[in-house]
Design a protein around this motif. Structure first.
Motif, PDB file in Angstrom:
ATOM      1  N   GLU A  68       0.840  -1.094  -0.018  1.00  0.00           N
ATOM      2  CA  GLU A  68       0.019   0.092   0.083  1.00  0.00           C
ATOM      3  C   GLU A  68       0.890   1.237  -0.149  1.00  0.00           C
ATOM      4  N   LEU A  69       1.843   1.335   0.948  1.00  0.00           N
ATOM      5  CA  LEU A  69       2.614   2.406   0.842  1.00  0.00           C
ATOM      6  C   LEU A  69       3.513   2.617  -0.624  1.00  0.00           C
ATOM      7  N   ILE A  70       3.999   1.665  -1.173  1.00  0.00           N
ATOM      8  CA  ILE A  70       4.407   1.526  -2.447  1.00  0.00           C
ATOM      9  C   ILE A  70       3.341   2.070  -3.532  1.00  0.00           C
ATOM     10  N   ASN A  71       2.112   1.420  -3.458  1.00  0.00           N
ATOM     11  CA  ASN A  71       1.124   2.039  -4.461  1.00  0.00           C
ATOM     12  C   ASN A  71       0.754   3.536  -4.129  1.00  0.00           C
ATOM     13  N   SER A  72       0.998   4.172  -3.007  1.00  0.00           N
ATOM     14  CA  SER A  72       0.748   5.467  -2.832  1.00  0.00           C
ATOM     15  C   SER A  72       1.979   6.547  -3.280  1.00  0.00           C
ATOM     16  N   LEU A  73       3.052   5.830  -3.651  1.00  0.00           N
ATOM     17  CA  LEU A  73       4.203   6.791  -4.071  1.00  0.00           C
ATOM     18  C   LEU A  73       3.854   7.564  -5.237  1.00  0.00           C
ATOM     19  N   ASP A  74       4.170   9.009  -5.052  1.00  0.00           N
ATOM     20  CA  ASP A  74       4.181   9.761  -6.300  1.00  0.00           C
ATOM     21  C   ASP A  74       5.502   9.549  -7.071  1.00  0.00           C
ATOM     22  N   MET A  75       5.729   8.911  -8.006  1.00  0.00           N
ATOM     23  CA  MET A  75       6.888   8.687  -8.634  1.00  0.00           C
ATOM     24  C   MET A  75       7.534  10.073  -9.404  1.00  0.00           C
ATOM     25  N   SER A  76       6.855  11.070  -9.468  1.00  0.00           N
ATOM     26  CA  SER A  76       7.338  12.090  -9.940  1.00  0.00           C
ATOM     27  C   SER A  76       8.308  13.021  -9.179  1.00  0.00           C
ATOM     28  N   TYR A  77       8.567  12.552  -8.045  1.00  0.00           N
ATOM     29  CA  TYR A  77       9.522  13.162  -7.040  1.00  0.00           C
ATOM     30  C   TYR A  77      10.639  12.038  -6.740  1.00  0.00           C
ATOM     31  N   GLN A  78      11.914  12.797  -6.728  1.00  0.00           N
ATOM     32  CA  GLN A  78      13.082  11.857  -6.326  1.00  0.00           C
ATOM     33  C   GLN A  78      12.901  11.178  -5.224  1.00  0.00           C
ATOM     34  N   ILE A  79      12.421  11.593  -3.932  1.00  0.00           N
ATOM     35  CA  ILE A  79      12.068  10.874  -2.773  1.00  0.00           C
ATOM     36  C   ILE A  79      11.572   9.691  -2.962  1.00  0.00           C
ATOM     37  N   SER A  80      10.512   9.597  -3.856  1.00  0.00           N
ATOM     38  CA  SER A  80       9.614   8.255  -4.071  1.00  0.00           C
ATOM     39  C   SER A  80      10.654   7.169  -4.658  1.00  0.00           C
TER      40      SER A  80
END
Length: 137
Positions: A68-80
């Motif tokens: 669930e934490l993976i699915n909530s990542l916004d991959m447009s940010y480096q920290i993601s």
């Protein structure tokens, strides 16, 4: 069915549901980390006590939370991308611990979760401070 209804009406269940419904996004993430750590610790304890079904149950819950934490990542940010690497490490470690019923891979994961949770806690505190300052202004 009636037992399920009774379970949902226990005071602690009502409080937990209300807590979730009124939580900020940062607080929800912190709650996920708390549940993740709790399930890993319970899985670790179950392995130590030779409770194979209990270990499997708790470690699978931990994997579901990580998913669930993976699915909530916004991959447009480096920290993601960095968080994704950490989450994938945690998933692999938990899967290995579950497959081999070995507690060793879980120690580093618990430490990592504590560090990431602490960072989110600081973000939440900073956000609350900014909100309070805006309300006073």
């Amino acid at each position: 069915m009636q037992q399920m209804l009774m379970l949902n009406n226990r005071p602690q269940d009502i409080y937990r549901k209300q807590d979730i419904l009124t939580a900020s996004p940062v607080d929800l993430i912190i709650m996920l980390y708390d549940a993740l750590k709790r399930n890993i610790i319970m899985g670790k304890r179950s392995i130590t006590n030779k409770d194979v079904p209990g270990a499997h149950k708790h470690l699978m819950k931990a994997q579901m939370i990580l998913t669930e934490l993976i699915n909530s990542l916004d991959m447009s940010y480096q920290i993601s991308e960095e968080l994704l690497d950490l989450y994938e490490f945690a998933l692999k470690s938990i899967a290995d611990a579950n497959m081999h019923k070995d507690t060793e891979p879980l120690g580093p994961v618990i430490e990592m979760i504590d560090e990431i949770r602490g960072a989110w806690k600081e973000i939440g505190s900073a956000n609350r401070g900014m909100l309070e300052n805006n309300i006073e202004a």
